[in-house]
Design a protein around this motif. Structure first.
Motif, PDB file in Angstrom:
ATOM      1  N   ASP A  82       1.020  -1.278   0.040  1.00  0.00           N
ATOM      2  CA  ASP A  82       0.117  -0.032   0.195  1.00  0.00           C
ATOM      3  C   ASP A  82       0.962   1.227  -0.249  1.00  0.00           C
ATOM      4  OD1 ASP A  82      -2.503  -1.346   0.048  1.00  0.00           O
ATOM      5  OD2 ASP A  82      -2.656  -1.387   2.132  1.00  0.00           O
ATOM      6  N   PRO A  83       0.487   2.294  -0.608  1.00  0.00           N
ATOM      7  CA  PRO A  83       1.226   3.604  -0.216  1.00  0.00           C
ATOM      8  C   PRO A  83       1.451   4.226   1.102  1.00  0.00           C
ATOM      9  CG  PRO A  83      -1.270   4.114  -1.307  1.00  0.00           C
ATOM     10  CD  PRO A  83      -0.879   2.583  -0.894  1.00  0.00           C
ATOM     11  N   LEU A 123       2.551   5.894   4.480  1.00  0.00           N
ATOM     12  CA  LEU A 123       2.308   7.293   5.194  1.00  0.00           C
ATOM     13  C   LEU A 123       3.038   7.157   6.640  1.00  0.00           C
ATOM     14  CD1 LEU A 123       0.376   9.814   5.911  1.00  0.00           C
ATOM     15  CD2 LEU A 123      -1.199   8.101   7.083  1.00  0.00           C
ATOM     16  N   LEU A 130      -5.849   4.485   9.818  1.00  0.00           N
ATOM     17  CA  LEU A 130      -5.421   4.762   8.425  1.00  0.00           C
ATOM     18  C   LEU A 130      -4.913   3.660   7.415  1.00  0.00           C
ATOM     19  CD1 LEU A 130      -2.942   7.448   9.991  1.00  0.00           C
ATOM     20  CD2 LEU A 130      -5.078   7.788   8.506  1.00  0.00           C
ATOM     21  N   TYR A 155      -3.620   2.565   3.563  1.00  0.00           N
ATOM     22  CA  TYR A 155      -2.052   3.026   3.688  1.00  0.00           C
ATOM     23  C   TYR A 155      -1.179   1.846   4.400  1.00  0.00           C
ATOM     24  CZ  TYR A 155      -3.724   7.881   2.309  1.00  0.00           C
ATOM     25  OH  TYR A 155      -4.089   8.832   1.609  1.00  0.00           O
ATOM     26  N   ARG A 156      -0.118   2.141   3.898  1.00  0.00           N
ATOM     27  CA  ARG A 156       1.154   1.392   4.526  1.00  0.00           C
ATOM     28  C   ARG A 156       1.646   2.465   5.755  1.00  0.00           C
ATOM     29  NH1 ARG A 156       6.866   0.360   2.290  1.00  0.00           N
ATOM     30  NH2 ARG A 156       8.200  -0.269   4.133  1.00  0.00           N
ATOM     31  N   VAL A 157       1.183   2.305   6.847  1.00  0.00           N
ATOM     32  CA  VAL A 157       1.277   3.285   7.865  1.00  0.00           C
ATOM     33  C   VAL A 157       3.007   2.976   8.558  1.00  0.00           C
ATOM     34  CG1 VAL A 157       0.828   4.444  10.149  1.00  0.00           C
ATOM     35  CG2 VAL A 157      -0.978   3.616   8.333  1.00  0.00           C
TER      36      VAL A 157
END
Length: 138
Positions: free
Chosen positions: A38-39, A41, A61, A66-68
């Protein structure tokens, strides 16, 4: 006191992954929530805090796609204590973690001291960040 005596906060989830980033000789504990593809963050915690304080916020999130990524600052949480503690060292550590995540611009969310650290890095290297959110403390 046994493990049964401890309760978790409703909605809090442990990170999906933990890894170490070597930041110029200091071992930083890095935590991730969400799918690895994932995108990214980036979340930056405040002073006298640690990355796992995001155990409620980060999963929300991650559920949004997202990749947090967050980390314990040097001398905080599970990161290594260091000989040097300075604002510039914390900024270099921030960049080391971001470099370990992506080379393209990433969104960053900073809480309190983490917001100010993020702002300083963004001023110096605006091409590395796509969005900025400050939570308290600026």
């Amino acid at each position: 006191m046994s493990d049964e005596d401890f309760s978790t906060y409703p909605g809090a989830y442990a990170p999906d992954r933990r890894r170490i980033v070597d930041a110029h000789g200091v071992q930083l504990a890095v935590y991730e929530w969400g799918e690895p593809d994932d995108p990214p963050l980036v979340l930056v915690h405040g002073g006298f805090d640690f990355a796992r304080t995001f155990d409620v916020f980060a999963p929300l999130l991650a559920e949004a796609g997202y990749r947090v990524v967050s980390w314990d600052h040097r001398g905080h949480g599970d990161s290594q204590h260091a000989e040097l503690y300075s604002w510039l060292a914390d900024e270099r550590d921030l960049l080391a973690v971001v470099d370990s995540v992506a080379r393209e611009p990433v969104p960053i969310v900073g809480h309190s001291k983490g917001g100010v650290l993020s702002l300083h890095i963004i001023e110096a290297m605006p091409h590395r960040f796509s969005r900025f959110v400050a939570i308290d403390g600026l």
